[in-house]
Each structure stands twice: as structure tokens, then as C-alpha cells.
Design a protein around this motif. Structure first.
Motif, PDB file in Angstrom:
ATOM      1  N   SER A 196       0.887  -1.140   0.005  1.00 49.49           N
ATOM      2  CA  SER A 196       0.044  -0.117  -0.079  1.00 49.49           C
ATOM      3  C   SER A 196       0.938   1.408   0.227  1.00 49.49           C
ATOM      4  N   ILE A 197       1.782   1.181   0.907  1.00 46.37           N
ATOM      5  CA  ILE A 197       2.806   2.507   1.003  1.00 46.37           C
ATOM      6  C   ILE A 197       3.587   2.533  -0.484  1.00 46.37           C
ATOM      7  N   SER A 198       4.118   1.376  -1.080  1.00 45.36           N
ATOM      8  CA  SER A 198       4.812   1.524  -2.298  1.00 45.36           C
ATOM      9  C   SER A 198       3.972   2.124  -3.607  1.00 45.36           C
ATOM     10  N   ASP A 199       2.620   1.472  -3.331  1.00 45.15           N
ATOM     11  CA  ASP A 199       1.643   2.132  -4.463  1.00 45.15           C
ATOM     12  C   ASP A 199       1.308   3.688  -4.216  1.00 45.15           C
ATOM     13  N   ILE A 200       1.100   4.030  -3.215  1.00 47.08           N
ATOM     14  CA  ILE A 200       1.058   5.665  -2.960  1.00 47.08           C
ATOM     15  C   ILE A 200       2.366   6.290  -3.444  1.00 47.08           C
ATOM     16  N   LEU A 201       3.442   5.844  -3.106  1.00 45.21           N
ATOM     17  CA  LEU A 201       4.725   6.613  -3.406  1.00 45.21           C
ATOM     18  C   LEU A 201       4.831   6.574  -5.043  1.00 45.21           C
ATOM     19  N   ARG A 202       4.510   5.293  -5.550  1.00 42.50           N
ATOM     20  CA  ARG A 202       4.546   5.162  -7.055  1.00 42.50           C
ATOM     21  C   ARG A 202       3.890   6.252  -7.909  1.00 42.50           C
ATOM     22  N   ARG A 203       2.464   6.435  -7.201  1.00 42.81           N
ATOM     23  CA  ARG A 203       1.397   7.121  -8.025  1.00 42.81           C
ATOM     24  C   ARG A 203       1.605   8.646  -7.466  1.00 42.81           C
ATOM     25  N   ALA A 204       2.370   8.836  -6.728  1.00 49.73           N
ATOM     26  CA  ALA A 204       2.729  10.355  -6.341  1.00 49.73           C
ATOM     27  C   ALA A 204       3.741  10.952  -7.625  1.00 49.73           C
ATOM     28  N   ARG A 205       4.141   9.953  -8.279  1.00 49.88           N
ATOM     29  CA  ARG A 205       4.941  10.748  -9.569  1.00 49.88           C
ATOM     30  C   ARG A 205       3.872  11.469 -10.476  1.00 49.88           C
ATOM     31  N   LEU A 206       2.694  10.814 -10.523  1.00 47.98           N
ATOM     32  CA  LEU A 206       1.620  11.237 -11.411  1.00 47.98           C
ATOM     33  C   LEU A 206       1.403  12.598 -11.414  1.00 47.98           C
ATOM     34  N   PRO A 207       0.945  13.270 -12.494  1.00 48.40           N
ATOM     35  CA  PRO A 207       0.735  14.676 -12.569  1.00 48.40           C
ATOM     36  C   PRO A 207      -0.279  15.023 -11.702  1.00 48.40           C
ATOM     37  N   ARG A 208      -0.501  16.261 -11.081  1.00 48.05           N
ATOM     38  CA  ARG A 208      -1.539  16.801 -10.268  1.00 48.05           C
ATOM     39  C   ARG A 208      -3.158  16.760 -10.881  1.00 48.05           C
ATOM     40  N   PHE A 209      -2.842  17.091 -11.961  1.00 45.72           N
ATOM     41  CA  PHE A 209      -3.918  17.518 -12.970  1.00 45.72           C
ATOM     42  C   PHE A 209      -4.011  16.792 -14.190  1.00 45.72           C
ATOM     43  N   VAL A 210      -5.222  16.453 -14.817  1.00 40.35           N
ATOM     44  CA  VAL A 210      -5.202  15.914 -16.081  1.00 40.35           C
ATOM     45  C   VAL A 210      -6.374  17.113 -17.015  1.00 40.35           C
ATOM     46  N   GLU A 211      -5.779  17.080 -18.066  1.00 39.24           N
ATOM     47  CA  GLU A 211      -6.427  18.137 -18.898  1.00 39.24           C
ATOM     48  C   GLU A 211      -7.552  17.534 -19.991  1.00 39.24           C
TER      49      GLU A 211
END
Length: 399
Positions: free
Chosen positions: A278-293
Motif C-alpha cells: 500500500s505504501i509502495s503504491d502511494i509513492l509510485r502514484r505520487a509521481r503522477l501529475p496533479r491535474f489531467v487536462e
């Protein structure tokens, strides 16, 4: 032919009638003594003059609202907003001596390698990196004070006097009165303010033709071109496609609280234990952009963002607008700057010049010359943000 000629003559006469002459004097604020050789010019134009031995000047102004810049070495510059439809018959400018010029002896220190590295970063983000900007030369870098804060990643630049720039590809000498330059390297965010004065360079007929061709290339698709087309409601005819752009929170990215908790867990446990999935998944998805266009492909009616009243245009809209100029493709240097991580056949190909702009105020005025009344109220992204001072043209430029 006769009808066309009459219309053209009427247009020229209208401009002549609306044009005004600003007259005035410039004196020392402390002594009231007249100041000679003071530079008085319209911001971002080729129109300027200097005061005589009595401190007097007369400056012709085309119709519109302009910033009049009064500048002299050793004095704080003055900026006076002058609308030609309500201009006084004469005006008195009082210049205040700069504080650091009063009895202060400047000590010339030795500049280290880091200063020259920062100078190159400044020139890339001030003059630009386009093929036209590459032809610009900063003639007096010694007037710059450059400071880089390693902790915040902020590069700040100030100037003790006007920057002297020679733009050999557009045929201009530019005297740029820099008032602020800030580059936030961590965010990739650049802001600068100043008051340029343009002077046409002299050259052979061959050089003049080359300069005219390059100026047209710089103009096509620029923010100035867009603003002028906007005034005339001719965006589509001039090659601009304007669409609404929405930026929404990315549902796949964890919240800031979740990311902070995951990082705290990692620091507390170190690398000695297995990281929970669960922690690994959060840190991995933290690199995703804050917004989608999300881009609305429907054309935006002028009535939804533009008002015209008494020859004055005003912009007002929420979120973002995407502007695609179909008249030219992106420069290869721009493509490289936006896809450095791609190599070889996977690197993207140049496409039409695409910019995004948003308003930092409820409404923003747009002048017929192609300038925004409060430039800091407009935020550019994409291609327009990549083009810098080296690509700029004076407001009195015409095709």
C-alpha cells in the motif's frame, strides 16, 4: 481602385487626427534643476526622444494607451501611463536620484565560474533559445547582479543600468530597463519585468530585406499577432484556433496527506523492512501529475470571453484557453526542450505551435497595438512562454 484608394486615405487621415504629442520637462526632484539627455520613450516601441538643455521634450504618440518611460543614469526611472484621448497639454517629471548612487563607491569584485554559468542560464531564459534569439548579443553583462539561492532554487537578476542588446537577425538595438527577473528553477517558472526601447539598425538593402523577412517570421503566431487578430475578431482568418482547456484534479494521484504519511512511514522504518504494498503504491502514484487536462474541441464564441466597447477590448474567462497557430510549425529547438528524455525515432515530430494562457485577474485589457495592459495578469505556457525577449517586436511594428 478609386474606392480602395479613398478608404486608405481616410484611414491614414484618421490615424493622423488621433495621434497626439506629449510635451513636458524633466527636473531633479531635489534641486528642480533641468536634466539634459534624459531618455523619454514609449515602452516597447521605436518611439523615443531625449531632453534638451532646458529639460524639455516633445514626443509624438499614436492613438492608444502607452507607458511613457523617463530614464536617466543615476536616477530612479518613472513610468507614466498616457492615454492619448485624455492627455494633458504638458507634464513635469521629477526624477529622484538612486540611493546607491549617493556617495557609494562600487567595488568591482572578481566573478567566479558560477557567475558565468548563471549568466548563461539568465540569457537563455531572458533572451531565449530560438534561432532568432541565438542572434542576440548582450553587450554589457557587467551591469548585472546575479544571485542564486541553492536552497530555494531561485535565480534572481538585477541590473544597475539599462541592458544593451543587439538583435542582429531582426535588425534592432534594444535598450532594456530591467526591473525584475526571477527564475524558479524547481518549478520551471520564469517572470521578468522591464521597459524596452527599440532602435532600427542601419544596413544595406539586402540586410533590410532579410530583417523584414525575419521580423515577419517572428510576428506570425506571436502573442502580439494573436492580440491584434483578437481586436479585429479575425482569429480564424489569421490562423489561430482557440479552444477551452480544463484542468481537473487527477483522480489516480494520492492526496497530499496520503503522500506525506507514506513518506513519513518510509523515513521511520528506513530500508531495513519490506515496504508494504500500500505504501509502495502511494509513492509510485505520487509521481503522477496533479491535474489531467480536458480540451473542449468546440470553437469558443467571442461573446464568451471578449468585450469591445469604444475601441477598447477586454478579456474575461475562467480556467484556461489553448491557442493553436496553424501558420507555422514548432522550432526543432522547442521540440527538443519539451522532449529531452526521448531519443532517436521515438522523439516526437514538430507540430503546429500550441500555447496555453490564463488570466490572473478578473478582466485584462488588450490594446490595438497588440499588448496586454497589465502583462503580469496574463500567464503564458507552451510556445509563447518559450519565446522570450529575443523574439519580441516593438509595438509599432507593422507587416
Amino acid at each position: 481602385m478609386k474606392q480602395t484608394l479613398l478608404i486608405s486615405l481616410f484611414f491614414l487621415i484618421s490615424i493622423a487626427v488621433q495621434a497626439q504629442t506629449l510635451k513636458g520637462r524633466v527636473v531633479d526632484a531635489a534641486t528642480n534643476d533641468p536634466l539634459e539627455y534624459v531618455s523619454v520613450y514609449l515602452n516597447t516601441t521605436t518611439r523615443g526622444t531625449t531632453t534638451n538643455d532646458k529639460g524639455e521634450f516633445a514626443l509624438a504618440m499614436p492613438a492608444g494607451t502607452y507607458e511613457v518611460i523617463v530614464s536617466s543614469l543615476g536616477y530612479e526611472p518613472l513610468v507614466y501611463t498616457a492615454p492619448t484621448d485624455s492627455m494633458p497639454s504638458a507634464i513635469l517629471f521629477k526624477l529622484t536620484p538612486k540611493a546607491q548612487m549617493l556617495g557609494v563607491v562600487e567595488v568591482q569584485g572578481k566573478r567566479d565560474a558560477q557567475w558565468y554559468d548563471n549568466l548563461e542560464v539568465f540569457k537563455e531564459n531572458f533572451l531565449g533559445r530560438s534561432w532568432i534569439a541565438k542572434g542576440c548579443k548582450l553587450l554589457n553583462p557587467e551591469v548585472l547582479t546575479i544571485d542564486f539561492d541553492h536552497s530555494s532554487g531561485v535565480l534572481s537578476v538585477a541590473a544597475r543600468g539599462p541592458l544593451l542588446i543587439e538583435n542582429s537577425l531582426l535588425g534592432y538595438k534594444v535598450e532594456y530597463l530591467l526591473t525584475d527577473f526571477t527564475y524558479r528553477t524547481k518549478e520551471g517558472y520564469v517572470t521578468f519585468e522591464g521597459y524596452p526601447r527599440y532602435e532600427l539598425m542601419q544596413g544595406s538593402k539586402g540586410k533590410q530585406r532579410k530583417w523584414e523577412k525575419n521580423r515577419e517570421a517572428a510576428y506570425r503566431g506571436s502573442a502580439m499577432h494573436f492580440a491584434r487578430a483578437l481586436q479585429q475578431k479575425r482569429l480564424e482568418q489569421e490562423g489561430f484556433n482557440l479552444r477551452r482547456l480544463y484542468r481537473l484534479p487527477n483522480p489516480n494521484r494520492p492526496t497530499d496527506e496520503e503522500i506525506a504519511e507514506a513518506r513519513a512511514h518510509l523515513r521511520a522504518n528506513g530500508n531495513t523492512t519490506t515496504i508494504p504494498d500500500s505504501i509502495s503504491d502511494i509513492l509510485r502514484r505520487a509521481r503522477l501529475p496533479r491535474f489531467v487536462e480536458q480540451l473542449d474541441m468546440n470553437p469558443v464564441p467571442y461573446s464568451e470571453y471578449l468585450t469591445l466597447a469604444e475601441g477598447k477590448a477586454r478579456l474575461s474567462f475562467e480556467q484556461f484557453m489553448q491557442v493553436v497557430y496553424t501558420g507555422e510549425q514548432e522550432e526543432p529547438a522547442y521540440v527538443r526542450s519539451t522532449s529531452d528524455f526521448l531519443k532517436g525515432a521515438t522523439a516526437r515530430k514538430p507540430t503546429f505551435q500550441t500555447s496555453v494562457f490564463s488570466l490572473q485577474a478578473d478582466t485584462v485589457g488588450v490594446e490595438p497595438a497588440g499588448n496586454f495592459l497589465n502583462p503580469l495578469d496574463v500567464l503564458f505556457e507552451g510556445y509563447w512562454s518559450w519565446e522570450k525577449v529575443g523574439d519580441m517586436l516593438p509595438l509599432d511594428y507593422q507587416l
